[in-house]
Design a protein around this motif. Structure first.
Motif, PDB file in Angstrom:
ATOM      1  N   SER A   1      23.025  20.288 -12.144  1.00 28.55           N
ATOM      2  CA  SER A   1      22.857  19.945 -13.555  1.00 28.55           C
ATOM      3  C   SER A   1      23.811  18.820 -13.940  1.00 28.55           C
ATOM      4  O   SER A   1      24.997  18.826 -13.549  1.00 28.55           O
ATOM      5  CB  SER A   1      23.135  21.169 -14.426  1.00 28.55           C
ATOM      6  N   VAL A   2      23.327  17.853 -14.668  1.00 21.38           N
ATOM      7  CA  VAL A   2      24.179  16.769 -15.146  1.00 21.38           C
ATOM      8  C   VAL A   2      25.248  17.299 -16.087  1.00 21.38           C
ATOM      9  O   VAL A   2      26.383  16.802 -16.111  1.00 21.38           O
ATOM     10  CB  VAL A   2      23.325  15.682 -15.847  1.00 21.38           C
ATOM     11  N   ASN A   3      24.921  18.352 -16.843  1.00 25.01           N
ATOM     12  CA  ASN A   3      25.836  18.869 -17.857  1.00 25.01           C
ATOM     13  C   ASN A   3      26.700  20.029 -17.373  1.00 25.01           C
ATOM     14  O   ASN A   3      27.663  20.392 -18.052  1.00 25.01           O
ATOM     15  CB  ASN A   3      25.041  19.327 -19.090  1.00 25.01           C
ATOM     16  N   ARG A   4      26.393  20.591 -16.212  1.00 28.11           N
ATOM     17  CA  ARG A   4      27.153  21.757 -15.752  1.00 28.11           C
ATOM     18  C   ARG A   4      27.479  21.628 -14.261  1.00 28.11           C
ATOM     19  O   ARG A   4      27.215  22.544 -13.473  1.00 28.11           O
ATOM     20  CB  ARG A   4      26.363  23.054 -16.000  1.00 28.11           C
ATOM     21  N   SER A   5      28.062  20.523 -13.886  1.00 32.21           N
ATOM     22  CA  SER A   5      28.503  20.330 -12.501  1.00 32.21           C
ATOM     23  C   SER A   5      29.575  19.255 -12.481  1.00 32.21           C
ATOM     24  O   SER A   5      29.691  18.436 -13.405  1.00 32.21           O
ATOM     25  CB  SER A   5      27.330  19.916 -11.597  1.00 32.21           C
ATOM     26  N   LEU A   6      30.391  19.273 -11.430  1.00 32.33           N
ATOM     27  CA  LEU A   6      31.446  18.270 -11.304  1.00 32.33           C
ATOM     28  C   LEU A   6      30.854  16.893 -11.025  1.00 32.33           C
ATOM     29  O   LEU A   6      31.347  15.886 -11.533  1.00 32.33           O
ATOM     30  CB  LEU A   6      32.420  18.680 -10.195  1.00 32.33           C
ATOM     31  N   ALA A   7      29.797  16.851 -10.211  1.00 33.72           N
ATOM     32  CA  ALA A   7      29.129  15.569  -9.989  1.00 33.72           C
ATOM     33  C   ALA A   7      28.547  15.057 -11.298  1.00 33.72           C
ATOM     34  O   ALA A   7      28.574  13.848 -11.582  1.00 33.72           O
ATOM     35  CB  ALA A   7      28.026  15.728  -8.936  1.00 33.72           C
ATOM     36  N   GLY A   8      28.039  15.990 -12.108  1.00 34.80           N
ATOM     37  CA  GLY A   8      27.514  15.603 -13.409  1.00 34.80           C
ATOM     38  C   GLY A   8      28.589  15.048 -14.323  1.00 34.80           C
ATOM     39  O   GLY A   8      28.324  14.145 -15.135  1.00 34.80           O
ATOM     40  N   ARG A   9      29.816  15.578 -14.209  1.00 38.99           N
ATOM     41  CA  ARG A   9      30.910  15.037 -15.025  1.00 38.99           C
ATOM     42  C   ARG A   9      31.187  13.581 -14.672  1.00 38.99           C
ATOM     43  O   ARG A   9      31.358  12.736 -15.556  1.00 38.99           O
ATOM     44  CB  ARG A   9      32.188  15.860 -14.844  1.00 38.99           C
ATOM     45  N   ALA A  10      31.252  13.280 -13.365  1.00 39.83           N
ATOM     46  CA  ALA A  10      31.460  11.887 -12.950  1.00 39.83           C
ATOM     47  C   ALA A  10      30.306  11.014 -13.424  1.00 39.83           C
ATOM     48  O   ALA A  10      30.504   9.859 -13.822  1.00 39.83           O
ATOM     49  CB  ALA A  10      31.614  11.806 -11.431  1.00 39.83           C
ATOM     50  N   TYR A  11      29.089  11.562 -13.383  1.00 41.14           N
ATOM     51  CA  TYR A  11      27.905  10.824 -13.856  1.00 41.14           C
ATOM     52  C   TYR A  11      28.020  10.541 -15.349  1.00 41.14           C
ATOM     53  O   TYR A  11      27.778   9.413 -15.799  1.00 41.14           O
ATOM     54  CB  TYR A  11      26.648  11.631 -13.551  1.00 41.14           C
ATOM     55  N   ARG A  12      28.385  11.549 -16.129  1.00 39.94           N
ATOM     56  CA  ARG A  12      28.454  11.382 -17.573  1.00 39.94           C
ATOM     57  C   ARG A  12      29.553  10.396 -17.974  1.00 39.94           C
ATOM     58  O   ARG A  12      29.384   9.580 -18.877  1.00 39.94           O
ATOM     59  CB  ARG A  12      28.724  12.729 -18.260  1.00 39.94           C
ATOM     60  N   LEU A  13      30.691  10.484 -17.301  1.00 33.38           N
ATOM     61  CA  LEU A  13      31.818   9.615 -17.642  1.00 33.38           C
ATOM     62  C   LEU A  13      31.672   8.214 -17.058  1.00 33.38           C
ATOM     63  O   LEU A  13      32.273   7.262 -17.559  1.00 33.38           O
ATOM     64  CB  LEU A  13      33.131  10.239 -17.157  1.00 33.38           C
TER      65      LEU A  13
ATOM     66  N   GLU B   1      19.799  10.822 -10.391  1.00 36.90           N
ATOM     67  CA  GLU B   1      19.508  11.509 -11.655  1.00 36.90           C
ATOM     68  C   GLU B   1      18.018  11.445 -11.977  1.00 36.90           C
ATOM     69  O   GLU B   1      17.375  10.398 -11.858  1.00 36.90           O
ATOM     70  CB  GLU B   1      20.313  10.878 -12.791  1.00 36.90           C
ATOM     71  N   GLU B   2      17.498  12.593 -12.385  1.00 37.75           N
ATOM     72  CA  GLU B   2      16.102  12.654 -12.815  1.00 37.75           C
ATOM     73  C   GLU B   2      15.957  13.798 -13.818  1.00 37.75           C
ATOM     74  O   GLU B   2      16.187  14.965 -13.483  1.00 37.75           O
ATOM     75  CB  GLU B   2      15.170  12.885 -11.620  1.00 37.75           C
ATOM     76  N   ASP B   3      15.625  13.454 -15.064  1.00 37.24           N
ATOM     77  CA  ASP B   3      15.367  14.452 -16.112  1.00 37.24           C
ATOM     78  C   ASP B   3      16.535  15.432 -16.285  1.00 37.24           C
ATOM     79  O   ASP B   3      16.350  16.659 -16.357  1.00 37.24           O
ATOM     80  CB  ASP B   3      14.081  15.234 -15.819  1.00 37.24           C
ATOM     81  N   GLY B   4      17.766  14.890 -16.329  1.00 34.69           N
ATOM     82  CA  GLY B   4      18.930  15.740 -16.574  1.00 34.69           C
ATOM     83  C   GLY B   4      19.433  16.494 -15.374  1.00 34.69           C
ATOM     84  O   GLY B   4      20.318  17.353 -15.498  1.00 34.69           O
ATOM     85  N   GLU B   5      18.932  16.184 -14.191  1.00 38.45           N
ATOM     86  CA  GLU B   5      19.398  16.825 -12.964  1.00 38.45           C
ATOM     87  C   GLU B   5      19.757  15.760 -11.930  1.00 38.45           C
ATOM     88  O   GLU B   5      19.191  14.669 -11.927  1.00 38.45           O
ATOM     89  CB  GLU B   5      18.332  17.767 -12.395  1.00 38.45           C
TER      90      GLU B   5
END
Length: 260
Positions: free
Chosen positions: A161-173, A136-140
């Protein structure tokens, strides 16, 4: 004398008891015929029942054979994964005690783990996987390490994108996630520059202490299992140990993931 008159005359000459005896014999013969038919029907029913039982047993045997093949494949997969993990643990020990001054040693270990994860997760002939480590770097999420299957130019360039990708979902959760067909998910965005046939996806958050700093992804052609995800989590834990050396040297900065 006509034939019919002959039989009428003969019947008139016969005693009355003859007809009673004939009726009894006829009934007895009918009983024997019905008894024989009943036995035949019972034998036929028993034979059909045996055939049905044999058919059901054959079905059960086929199912047990399939379960046995699946279990054997899973056991072989786990054995390979444990052997690979043991090798990586040895590499991590050498990294900690013998390679203190080599800044490239942690990176080499992470590359090795990513490459072998793509191989060790296979448990059926014809399967193919690829694995990537995204930082992760600057929301990506930026692809930092990748196994065979990813184009070389993706490393350091491919972003999610952290907010618009499946990998981003795992990252956020901050939790591992698995999809049998990621293309059916709303957050999945196709890459116009790729004609990849990978459909299933496992995403595992990469942590540094309590902070989520990235995601390990596993792409597969076919749906993956909970065992596949468990192996991925095991290898991700090994990457986290190597990642400690990377973050200590300032190569990876800790992120802010893990929020529910």
């Amino acid at each position: 004398m006509p034939p019919e008159e002959f039989w009428v005359s003969l019947a008139n000459r016969l005693p009355t008891w003859f007809f009673n005896v004939a009726a009894v014999m006829l009934l007895f013969g009918l009983y024997l015929v019905l008894r024989w038919m009943n036995l035949g029907a019972k034998r036929l029913s028993d034979a059909m029942g045996r055939e049905n039982r044999i058919y059901l047993l054959q079905e059960d045997l086929a199912k047990e054979r399939e379960v046995s093949r699946t279990s054997s494949a899973a056991a072989a997969q786990l054995a390979a994964a444990l052997a690979g993990a043991t090798s990586h643990v040895s590499s991590l020990n050498r990294l900690r005690w013998e390679s203190q001054g080599d800044p490239n040693a942690p990176t080499a270990v992470v590359k090795q783990i990513i490459e072998t994860l793509a191989l060790d997760i296979k448990h059926r002939s014809g399967e193919r996987h690829r694995c990537g480590l995204w930082i992760e770097e600057d929301g990506e999420l930026i692809l930092g390490f990748a196994s065979a299957g990813f184009p070389d130019h993706y490393i350091g360039e491919r972003r999610l994108s952290v907010n618009r990708s499946l990998a981003g979902r795992a990252y956020r959760l901050g939790r591992s996630k698995r999809w049998d067909d990621c293309r059916a998910e709303e957050e999945w965005e196709p890459n116009p520059d790729s004609n990849s046939s990978y459909a299933s996806l496992v995403c595992i958050p990469l942590k540094h202490g309590t902070d989520v700093i990235g995601v390990v992804t596993i792409d597969g052609l076919n749906p993956m299992t909970d065992e596949d995800m468990a192996i991925g989590e095991l290898y991700t834990g090994l990457i986290e140990n190597a990642g400690y050396e990377l973050t200590r040297q300032g190569i990876i900065e800790t992120g802010r993931g893990g929020e529910a």
